[in-house]
Design an enzyme around this catalytic site. Structure first.
Site, short mmCIF file in Angstrom:
data_model
loop_
_atom_site.label_atom_id
_atom_site.label_comp_id
_atom_site.label_asym_id
_atom_site.label_seq_id
_atom_site.Cartn_x
_atom_site.Cartn_y
_atom_site.Cartn_z
N GLU A 34 0.84 -1.21 0.00
CA GLU A 34 0.00 0.00 0.00
C GLU A 34 0.87 1.25 0.00
O GLU A 34 1.86 1.32 0.73
CB GLU A 34 -0.89 -0.02 1.26
CG GLU A 34 -2.25 0.56 1.04
CD GLU A 34 -3.09 -0.27 0.06
OE1 GLU A 34 -3.27 0.20 -1.09
OE2 GLU A 34 -3.55 -1.36 0.43
N ASP A 37 2.75 2.08 -4.97
CA ASP A 37 2.65 2.17 -6.44
C ASP A 37 3.30 3.44 -6.98
O ASP A 37 4.05 3.39 -7.96
CB ASP A 37 1.20 2.00 -6.94
CG ASP A 37 0.22 3.02 -6.39
OD1 ASP A 37 0.58 3.77 -5.44
OD2 ASP A 37 -0.91 3.09 -6.90
N GLY A 125 -13.80 2.55 -2.01
CA GLY A 125 -12.41 2.14 -1.94
C GLY A 125 -12.13 0.85 -2.68
O GLY A 125 -11.05 0.28 -2.56
N SER A 128 -14.37 1.46 -8.01
CA SER A 128 -15.45 1.53 -8.99
C SER A 128 -15.07 2.48 -10.12
O SER A 128 -15.52 2.33 -11.25
CB SER A 128 -16.76 1.98 -8.33
OG SER A 128 -16.67 3.33 -7.92
N GLU A 161 -8.39 8.73 -15.61
CA GLU A 161 -8.63 9.06 -14.19
C GLU A 161 -7.88 10.35 -13.82
O GLU A 161 -8.42 11.20 -13.12
CB GLU A 161 -8.19 7.88 -13.31
CG GLU A 161 -8.33 8.14 -11.82
CD GLU A 161 -9.47 7.38 -11.15
OE1 GLU A 161 -9.99 6.41 -11.73
OE2 GLU A 161 -9.83 7.77 -10.02
N ASP A 173 -4.83 0.27 -9.99
CA ASP A 173 -6.27 0.00 -10.09
C ASP A 173 -6.69 -0.40 -11.50
O ASP A 173 -7.36 -1.41 -11.72
CB ASP A 173 -7.08 1.22 -9.66
CG ASP A 173 -6.89 1.54 -8.19
OD1 ASP A 173 -6.23 0.74 -7.50
OD2 ASP A 173 -7.39 2.59 -7.74
N TYR A 222 -3.30 12.46 0.85
CA TYR A 222 -2.66 11.66 -0.22
C TYR A 222 -1.56 12.50 -0.89
O TYR A 222 -0.43 12.03 -1.06
CB TYR A 222 -3.72 11.23 -1.24
CG TYR A 222 -3.19 10.40 -2.39
CD1 TYR A 222 -2.97 9.04 -2.24
CD2 TYR A 222 -2.94 10.98 -3.63
CE1 TYR A 222 -2.50 8.27 -3.30
CE2 TYR A 222 -2.46 10.22 -4.69
CZ TYR A 222 -2.25 8.87 -4.52
OH TYR A 222 -1.79 8.12 -5.58
P1 ADP Z 1 -13.88 4.26 -5.77
O1 ADP Z 1 -13.06 4.15 -7.01
O2 ADP Z 1 -13.12 3.96 -4.53
O3 ADP Z 1 -15.15 3.47 -5.83
P2 ADP Z 1 -14.03 7.00 -6.60
O4 ADP Z 1 -14.42 8.22 -5.87
O5 ADP Z 1 -12.69 6.94 -7.21
O6 ADP Z 1 -14.30 5.78 -5.61
O7 ADP Z 1 -15.08 6.76 -7.78
C1 ADP Z 1 -16.46 6.77 -7.52
C2 ADP Z 1 -17.20 7.50 -8.62
O8 ADP Z 1 -17.23 6.68 -9.80
C3 ADP Z 1 -18.64 7.76 -8.28
O9 ADP Z 1 -18.79 8.96 -7.55
C4 ADP Z 1 -19.27 7.86 -9.67
O10 ADP Z 1 -19.05 9.13 -10.24
C5 ADP Z 1 -18.47 6.84 -10.47
N1 ADP Z 1 -19.17 5.54 -10.47
C6 ADP Z 1 -18.82 4.41 -9.84
N2 ADP Z 1 -19.72 3.42 -10.06
C7 ADP Z 1 -20.66 3.93 -10.87
C8 ADP Z 1 -21.86 3.43 -11.47
N3 ADP Z 1 -22.26 2.17 -11.26
N4 ADP Z 1 -22.56 4.27 -12.24
C9 ADP Z 1 -22.16 5.53 -12.45
N5 ADP Z 1 -21.06 6.07 -11.92
C10 ADP Z 1 -20.31 5.29 -11.14
MG MG Z 2 -11.38 5.33 -7.47
#
Ligand code: ADP
Ligand code: MG
Length: 387
Positions: A34, A37, A125, A128, A161, A173, A222
């Site tokens: 952790e 990277d 986290g 997504s 990103e 990621d 960060y």
């Molecule tokens: P993590 O990557 O830890 O989940 P992030 O803040 O980097 O958190 O990314 C989350 C963002 O990605 C959400 O606020 C949204 O904008 C987008 N996102 C994630 N999943 C979806 C989804 N299923 N539909 C639409 N947007 C999404």
């Molecule tokens: Mg993210």
């Protein structure tokens, strides 16, 4: 949502006759390594079962239209023939970014109608954001009849990103989301961008528990940690010009430089260099099936993140301390950048159910919140799936 239900929802929105294709794009959890990277070091993630899933169909014009079941009233729409820029709704930036990067690479793209559903929680986290970027890219490539290897695709999505979400993330990621392999974790050398796959036996289960913590400090912290690492690198570069990143420094060198670095920089550097060693040792222990030793490395990683790197919070510490007291747990640690998010634990399969119930009860009694938790196998990276 099943692909059948997603297909129904897709036809309700977009109509037409032709079936959409489906792209599954997983989240990820990092087992160890952790804050290494961006120091050119080593990480050890795997792709997990929770995912985003896209139903996508080519259009015969240059429009990209995307909808998410999470934001049903906020569709995203843009044209492939106009410059693609960030905008509202914010979630659309992950779609725009991925498409913009493919376009900038000169990939011939076609318009797309797309509906996105998820079992992966956003902002939890588990990356997504990378799942959205890589999933969108895979859908656009498939509709255009184009292919791209997972590793170059991961780099494009990392750039998306950076430029479209404004998050200066490392390469982990997007790489694991694009290039994960079922039944395997990935030891990734972040300097050379070279993955090595490590089988995860059926005799061990990975469990993720969400700390439910929310700490708005995280972003600034960060950036601060990255600066602190740079301060360390600057010192070691003066001693040895061949040093490019903390990857090039040994724990012995850091220990010898304690006074010169000062307490804070010393501890930050010590975390990074020892974490790189733990990550490599973890890969060896896993290969040898020595889960007890691998688990101890996870506990040591957590202690280092808490004390030297100072990115843990009381909820994460409590989950790790509690895991240590429960039966059948080899190891546990916070995973991800810190301040919020999840812990990851290595657990004996027979002990998983009780472990999850117990840790939830104990956490609930302390913090009054029921922590989201799940056991997961390692899955494939993002790709087109059958119906
Ligand atoms: P993590 O990557 O830890 O989940 P992030 O803040 O980097 O958190 O990314 C989350 C963002 O990605 C959400 O606020 C949204 O904008 C987008 N996102 C994630 N999943 C979806 C989804 N299923 N539909 C639409 N947007 C999404
Ligand atoms: Mg993210």
């Amino acid at each position: 949502m099943t692909t059948d239900a997603l297909k129904d929802a897709f036809f309700k929105i977009y109509g037409g006759d032709a079936d959409p294709i489906f792209v599954r794009s997983p989240g990820r959890v990092n087992l160890i390594g952790e804050h290494t990277d961006y120091n050119d070091g080593f990480v050890f993630p795997m792709a997990i079962e929770p995912h985003v899933i896209l139903a996508a169909r080519a259009r015969d014009d240059d429009k990209v239209i995307a909808r998410s079941t999470l934001f049903p009233d906020k569709p995203v729409q843009f044209s492939l023939t106009q410059p693609i820029t960030t905008g509202k709704p914010a979630w659309g930036n992950y779609v725009r970014g991925a498409v913009a990067m493919l376009k900038a690479k000169g990939v011939p793209l076609v318009g797309m109608d797309c509906l996105i559903a998820n079992t992966l929680p956003p902002g939890g986290g588990l990356s997504s954001s990378a799942a959205m970027e890589v999933g969108t890219s895979r859908a656009m490539l498939a509709l255009a009849g184009e292919t791209m290897d997972s590793l170059p695709l991961a780099l494009l999505c990392q750039k998306a990103e950076h430029e479209f979400a404004g998050v200066p993330c490392g390469v982990m990621d997007q790489t694991i989301v694009a290039a994960g392999k079922a039944g395997h974790a990935m030891l990734l050398d972040c300097r050379t961008h070279t993955p090595t796959y490590a089988p995860l036996g059926d005799d061990v289960t990975v469990v993720v528990v969400n700390s439910m913590a929310k700490h708005s400090l995280a972003d600034g912290e960060y950036a601060k940690r990255r600066k602190e690492c740079e301060t360390g690198v600057a010192y070691f570069q003066k001693v040895d010009p061949k040093v490019i990143a903390l990857r090039d420094v040994t724990p012995a060198q850091v220990n010898a430089a304690e006074k010169a670095l000062g307490d804070l920089t010393f501890r930050r550097c010590r975390h990074v260099v020892t974490e790189n060693e733990r990550c490599l040792a973890f890969a060896e222990k896993l290969k040898a099936g020595d889960y007890t030793a691998a688990g101890e490395l996870m506990y040591a990683s957590h202690a280092s993140l808490k004390d030297d790197y100072e990115v843990s919070v009381k909820e994460l510490d409590f989950l790790v301390d509690t895991a240590r007291t429960l039966d059948g747990v080899y190891g546990s640690r916070m995973t991800g950048g810190g301040f919020c998010g999840c812990t990851v634990s290595l657990v004996k399969p027979a002990a998983v159910e009780k472990f999850m119930a117990d840790i939830a009860n104990i956490f609930q009694a302390k913090f009054g919140k029921d922590p989201v938790r799940f056991a997961t196998k390692a899955t494939d990276g993002a790709g087109v799936i059958g119906t």
